[in-house]
Scaffold this motif. Structure first.
Motif, PDB file in Angstrom:
ATOM      1  N   LEU A 115       7.023  57.648  24.211  1.00  0.00           N
ATOM      2  CA  LEU A 115       6.712  56.283  23.788  1.00  0.00           C
ATOM      3  C   LEU A 115       5.806  56.249  22.562  1.00  0.00           C
ATOM      4  O   LEU A 115       5.377  55.184  22.143  1.00  0.00           O
ATOM      5  CB  LEU A 115       6.031  55.529  24.938  1.00  0.00           C
ATOM      6  CG  LEU A 115       6.852  55.392  26.225  1.00  0.00           C
ATOM      7  CD1 LEU A 115       6.028  54.694  27.307  1.00  0.00           C
ATOM      8  CD2 LEU A 115       8.136  54.626  25.973  1.00  0.00           C
ATOM      9  N   ILE A 116       5.516  57.420  21.982  1.00  0.00           N
ATOM     10  CA  ILE A 116       4.648  57.477  20.809  1.00  0.00           C
ATOM     11  C   ILE A 116       5.430  57.065  19.566  1.00  0.00           C
ATOM     12  O   ILE A 116       6.524  57.588  19.314  1.00  0.00           O
ATOM     13  CB  ILE A 116       4.059  58.887  20.621  1.00  0.00           C
ATOM     14  CG1 ILE A 116       3.248  59.281  21.854  1.00  0.00           C
ATOM     15  CG2 ILE A 116       3.199  58.964  19.377  1.00  0.00           C
ATOM     16  CD1 ILE A 116       2.698  60.688  21.797  1.00  0.00           C
ATOM     17  N   ASN A 117       4.903  56.131  18.816  1.00  0.00           N
ATOM     18  CA  ASN A 117       5.564  55.698  17.587  1.00  0.00           C
ATOM     19  C   ASN A 117       5.607  56.852  16.586  1.00  0.00           C
ATOM     20  O   ASN A 117       4.675  57.653  16.515  1.00  0.00           O
ATOM     21  CB  ASN A 117       4.814  54.520  16.968  1.00  0.00           C
ATOM     22  CG  ASN A 117       4.848  53.282  17.844  1.00  0.00           C
ATOM     23  OD1 ASN A 117       5.885  52.903  18.355  1.00  0.00           O
ATOM     24  ND2 ASN A 117       3.691  52.658  18.032  1.00  0.00           N
ATOM     25  N   PRO A 118       6.672  56.956  15.777  1.00  0.00           N
ATOM     26  CA  PRO A 118       6.728  58.008  14.755  1.00  0.00           C
ATOM     27  C   PRO A 118       5.544  57.900  13.796  1.00  0.00           C
ATOM     28  O   PRO A 118       5.250  56.817  13.287  1.00  0.00           O
ATOM     29  CB  PRO A 118       8.058  57.737  14.038  1.00  0.00           C
ATOM     30  CG  PRO A 118       8.877  56.971  15.017  1.00  0.00           C
ATOM     31  CD  PRO A 118       7.915  56.146  15.814  1.00  0.00           C
ATOM     32  N   LEU A 119       4.878  59.028  13.571  1.00  0.00           N
ATOM     33  CA  LEU A 119       3.683  59.025  12.719  1.00  0.00           C
ATOM     34  C   LEU A 119       3.999  58.527  11.315  1.00  0.00           C
ATOM     35  O   LEU A 119       3.269  57.696  10.758  1.00  0.00           O
ATOM     36  CB  LEU A 119       3.087  60.433  12.678  1.00  0.00           C
ATOM     37  CG  LEU A 119       1.802  60.601  11.854  1.00  0.00           C
ATOM     38  CD1 LEU A 119       0.853  61.575  12.549  1.00  0.00           C
ATOM     39  CD2 LEU A 119       2.102  61.127  10.458  1.00  0.00           C
ATOM     40  N   THR A 181       0.201  66.691  31.421  1.00  0.00           N
ATOM     41  CA  THR A 181       1.482  66.453  30.765  1.00  0.00           C
ATOM     42  C   THR A 181       1.871  64.986  30.783  1.00  0.00           C
ATOM     43  O   THR A 181       2.457  64.467  29.826  1.00  0.00           O
ATOM     44  CB  THR A 181       2.585  67.283  31.463  1.00  0.00           C
ATOM     45  OG1 THR A 181       2.266  68.665  31.333  1.00  0.00           O
ATOM     46  CG2 THR A 181       3.941  67.021  30.854  1.00  0.00           C
ATOM     47  N   SER A 182       1.527  64.294  31.834  1.00  0.00           N
ATOM     48  CA  SER A 182       1.957  62.906  32.011  1.00  0.00           C
ATOM     49  C   SER A 182       1.068  61.893  31.291  1.00  0.00           C
ATOM     50  O   SER A 182       1.470  60.734  31.106  1.00  0.00           O
ATOM     51  CB  SER A 182       1.975  62.568  33.501  1.00  0.00           C
ATOM     52  OG  SER A 182       0.669  62.731  34.051  1.00  0.00           O
ATOM     53  N   SER A 183      -0.133  62.287  30.887  1.00  0.00           N
ATOM     54  CA  SER A 183      -1.096  61.311  30.365  1.00  0.00           C
ATOM     55  C   SER A 183      -0.639  60.579  29.107  1.00  0.00           C
ATOM     56  O   SER A 183      -0.829  59.362  29.001  1.00  0.00           O
ATOM     57  CB  SER A 183      -2.445  61.985  30.122  1.00  0.00           C
ATOM     58  OG  SER A 183      -3.034  62.363  31.342  1.00  0.00           O
ATOM     59  N   PRO A 184      -0.035  61.263  28.099  1.00  0.00           N
ATOM     60  CA  PRO A 184       0.406  60.517  26.913  1.00  0.00           C
ATOM     61  C   PRO A 184       1.410  59.424  27.248  1.00  0.00           C
ATOM     62  O   PRO A 184       1.298  58.289  26.762  1.00  0.00           O
ATOM     63  CB  PRO A 184       1.032  61.602  26.028  1.00  0.00           C
ATOM     64  CG  PRO A 184       0.367  62.857  26.447  1.00  0.00           C
ATOM     65  CD  PRO A 184       0.128  62.717  27.918  1.00  0.00           C
ATOM     66  N   GLY A 185       2.390  59.742  28.098  1.00  0.00           N
ATOM     67  CA  GLY A 185       3.382  58.732  28.464  1.00  0.00           C
ATOM     68  C   GLY A 185       2.764  57.579  29.224  1.00  0.00           C
ATOM     69  O   GLY A 185       3.082  56.411  28.972  1.00  0.00           O
ATOM     70  N   CYS A 186       1.864  57.886  30.165  1.00  0.00           N
ATOM     71  CA  CYS A 186       1.220  56.837  30.958  1.00  0.00           C
ATOM     72  C   CYS A 186       0.350  55.936  30.084  1.00  0.00           C
ATOM     73  O   CYS A 186       0.388  54.709  30.197  1.00  0.00           O
ATOM     74  CB  CYS A 186       0.381  57.462  32.074  1.00  0.00           C
ATOM     75  SG  CYS A 186       1.342  58.258  33.374  1.00  0.00           S
ATOM     76  N   TYR A 214      -0.465  54.993  16.737  1.00  0.00           N
ATOM     77  CA  TYR A 214      -0.039  56.356  17.010  1.00  0.00           C
ATOM     78  C   TYR A 214      -1.029  56.913  18.029  1.00  0.00           C
ATOM     79  O   TYR A 214      -2.158  57.266  17.686  1.00  0.00           O
ATOM     80  CB  TYR A 214      -0.026  57.196  15.735  1.00  0.00           C
ATOM     81  CG  TYR A 214       0.489  58.601  15.958  1.00  0.00           C
ATOM     82  CD1 TYR A 214       1.854  58.846  16.096  1.00  0.00           C
ATOM     83  CD2 TYR A 214      -0.386  59.673  16.050  1.00  0.00           C
ATOM     84  CE1 TYR A 214       2.333  60.129  16.319  1.00  0.00           C
ATOM     85  CE2 TYR A 214       0.082  60.964  16.276  1.00  0.00           C
ATOM     86  CZ  TYR A 214       1.441  61.183  16.410  1.00  0.00           C
ATOM     87  OH  TYR A 214       1.912  62.456  16.638  1.00  0.00           O
ATOM     88  N   VAL A 215      -0.619  56.929  19.286  1.00  0.00           N
ATOM     89  CA  VAL A 215      -1.475  57.236  20.431  1.00  0.00           C
ATOM     90  C   VAL A 215      -2.630  56.218  20.458  1.00  0.00           C
ATOM     91  O   VAL A 215      -2.394  55.055  20.754  1.00  0.00           O
ATOM     92  CB  VAL A 215      -1.988  58.692  20.412  1.00  0.00           C
ATOM     93  CG1 VAL A 215      -2.646  59.034  21.759  1.00  0.00           C
ATOM     94  CG2 VAL A 215      -0.838  59.674  20.160  1.00  0.00           C
TER      95      VAL A 215
END
Length: 472
Positions: A115-119, A181-186, A214-215
């Motif tokens: 779900l991170i937008n392209p930098l 591993t799950s934290s960025p998506g959450c 971006y994050v």
């Protein structure tokens, strides 16, 4: 949010002894490296202050003695790492990849969708309007809580009050951790969900949170001071609805900066406001790119380390130049060609640079030290430019036997017929080691142009774009 386990709650082995062993290893480091201990203790004192604050909010807790022996639990070792640009500070890292009996916490967690937008997309949109600002979400991962039944998988050990003479105490985090591993998506899902739930406060502010972060770093540009002040106010209110705090504010406009509480600004923003436009060279990082706030330009101030003159050392120097938009791609290409030549000669990683390549390398290394003189305007629109009525993208590609590449320019035309062109992105690549023909390399460069054009077409927020491709 719960921890997204792959197959339900896992039955993990009791790794408390392994975590205790890691903690004793950390203690030995403290005793052998007093300076490291001092820095770590300074950080942990701040951490304990933070712990006291989140304990009041119910975000973390000390584990009661009668719950320490819970069967479904996992202990996460932690250690301190130095930031290369902040040698006097230490960051505590929770090692969710630490293995015990062949398994670790990250093995059982789903990464989830990206779900991170392209930098580069966030950076493109950051260049479209004259008034630009950046924001940061405070401790983003720690703002999203973990459901109660999963909190025992986030245990850790530490000496109470940092006293090494006392036995370690069991704690458990109640929030998502940096390192899981799950934290960025959450966390990214949570931010986007907050924007969706409260978009009634402002559609543009919701789009800012969804598309221009971006994050935890948000970059945005608008056309007027009034629009900027209104957007910032709505975005801050929207995040507050989800108990998120936007801080570390930086803006290239003094009036907009003055509208932000001083406690929410960065040191650079405060200094820039005090010094004004004259004689100030306040520089802030916008997703890693150095941004001179007062002149509103991107710049390149490098700090090169003294690597050995080997293939490994040369590659480390070339790779240390951060340029995601390719604004200095022709300069970096020369360094890559030197590395490729060493590969062609099949040199070992630690083989010294041959005499025929040494002058070329030393010349290039001296030249890149002149990069601070190079500046690129952040905004596609110059000062006193009207509203763009026509937007074109011109993509140029070319090739030779030593390299190929492309560059894309944004061509704007306002209501008065005034035209301005700006470099949007470039990419340069060395040719393959296997010799090929110039026509094939020209086609490779043209393909590169088409791919960059597709990205620009998707990421830029102009109403209509026309593309023009130029090649031999």
């Amino acid at each position: 949010m719960p921890l997204p386990f792959k197959k339900g709650e896992p039955d993990l082995p009791d790794n408390r002894k392994a975590a205790m062993s890691r903690l004793h290893g950390l203690k030995n480091q403290f005793l052998k490296r007093p300076k490291y201990h001092e820095h770590y203790m300074t950080f942990m004192n701040h951490y304990m202050t933070f712990m006291n604050e989140i304990l009041k909010r119910g975000d973390a807790e000390k584990i009661p003695t009668d719950e320490v022996s819970t069967s479904s639990s996992w202990y996460i070792p932690h250690h301190g790492v130095y930031h290369p640009k902040k040698p006097s500070k230490v960051r505590v890292v929770f090692d969710c990849s630490a293995r015990y009996q062949g398994t670790c916490l990250n093995d059982h967690l789903l990464q989830g969708p990206d779900l991170i937008n392209p930098l580069i997309g966030v950076l493109y949109r950051f260049r479209q309007a004259p008034i630009a600002f950046t924001y940061d979400v405070e401790k983003m991962y720690h703002q999203f809580r973990v459901t109660k039944e999963h909190q025992d998988y986030l245990r850790f050990l530490w000496w109470e009050n940092g006293d090494l003479s006392k036995p370690p105490v069991d704690y458990r985090m109640k929030v998502h951790l940096f390192g899981a591993t799950s934290s960025p998506g959450c966390a990214n899902f949570g931010l986007k969900q907050i924007a969706e739930d409260h978009k009634v406060l402002g559609v543009e502010a919701a789009e800012f949170l969804k598309r221009n972060f971006y994050v935890d770093d948000g970059l945005k540009c608008v056309s007027s001071e009034e629009d900027a002040i209104d957007l910032i106010k709505k975005a801050v209110s929207m995040c507050a609805k989800g108990n998120l705090r936007l801080h570390k504010f930086v803006c290239n406009n003094q009036r907009v900066t003055s509208s932000i509480p001083e406690s929410e600004r960065t040191v650079v923003a405060k200094t820039s406001l005090e010094l004004g436009q004259q004689g100030s060279t306040s520089i802030e990082r916008a997703l890693g790119i150095q941004w001179c706030i007062n002149s509103d330009e991107f710049c390149f101030r490098l700090t090169l380390k003294d690597h050995p003159l080997t293939r490994r050392g040369i590659l480390a120097t070339v790779a240390s130049i951060y340029d995601p938009l390719g604004l200095i791609a022709p300069v970096v290409l020369v360094g890559r060609q030197i590395v490729q030549e060493m590969c062609r000669q099949k040199m070992d990683w630690d083989h010294p640079v041959p005499e025929d390549l040494r002058p070329q390398w030393e010349k290039w290394r001296l030249e890149i030290l002149k990069l601070p003189k190079v500046t690129i305007p952040r905004c596609f629109e110059p000062q006193d430019f009207g509203t763009p009525q026509e937007v074109q993208l011109h993509h140029f590609s070319d090739a030779s036997l030593s390299g190929y590449g492309q560059c894309s320019y944004v061509r704007l035309k306002d209501e008065n017929g005034k035209v301005h062109c700006s470099l949007a992105m470039a990419k340069a690549r060395v040719t393959p080691l296997k010799q090929t023909t110039i026509p094939r390399l020209e086609l490779q460069a043209a393909i590169c142009s088409v791919r960059i054009a597709s990205i620009l077409n998707d990421e830029l927020d102009y109403d209509s774009l026309t593309h023009h491709f130029w090649t031999d």
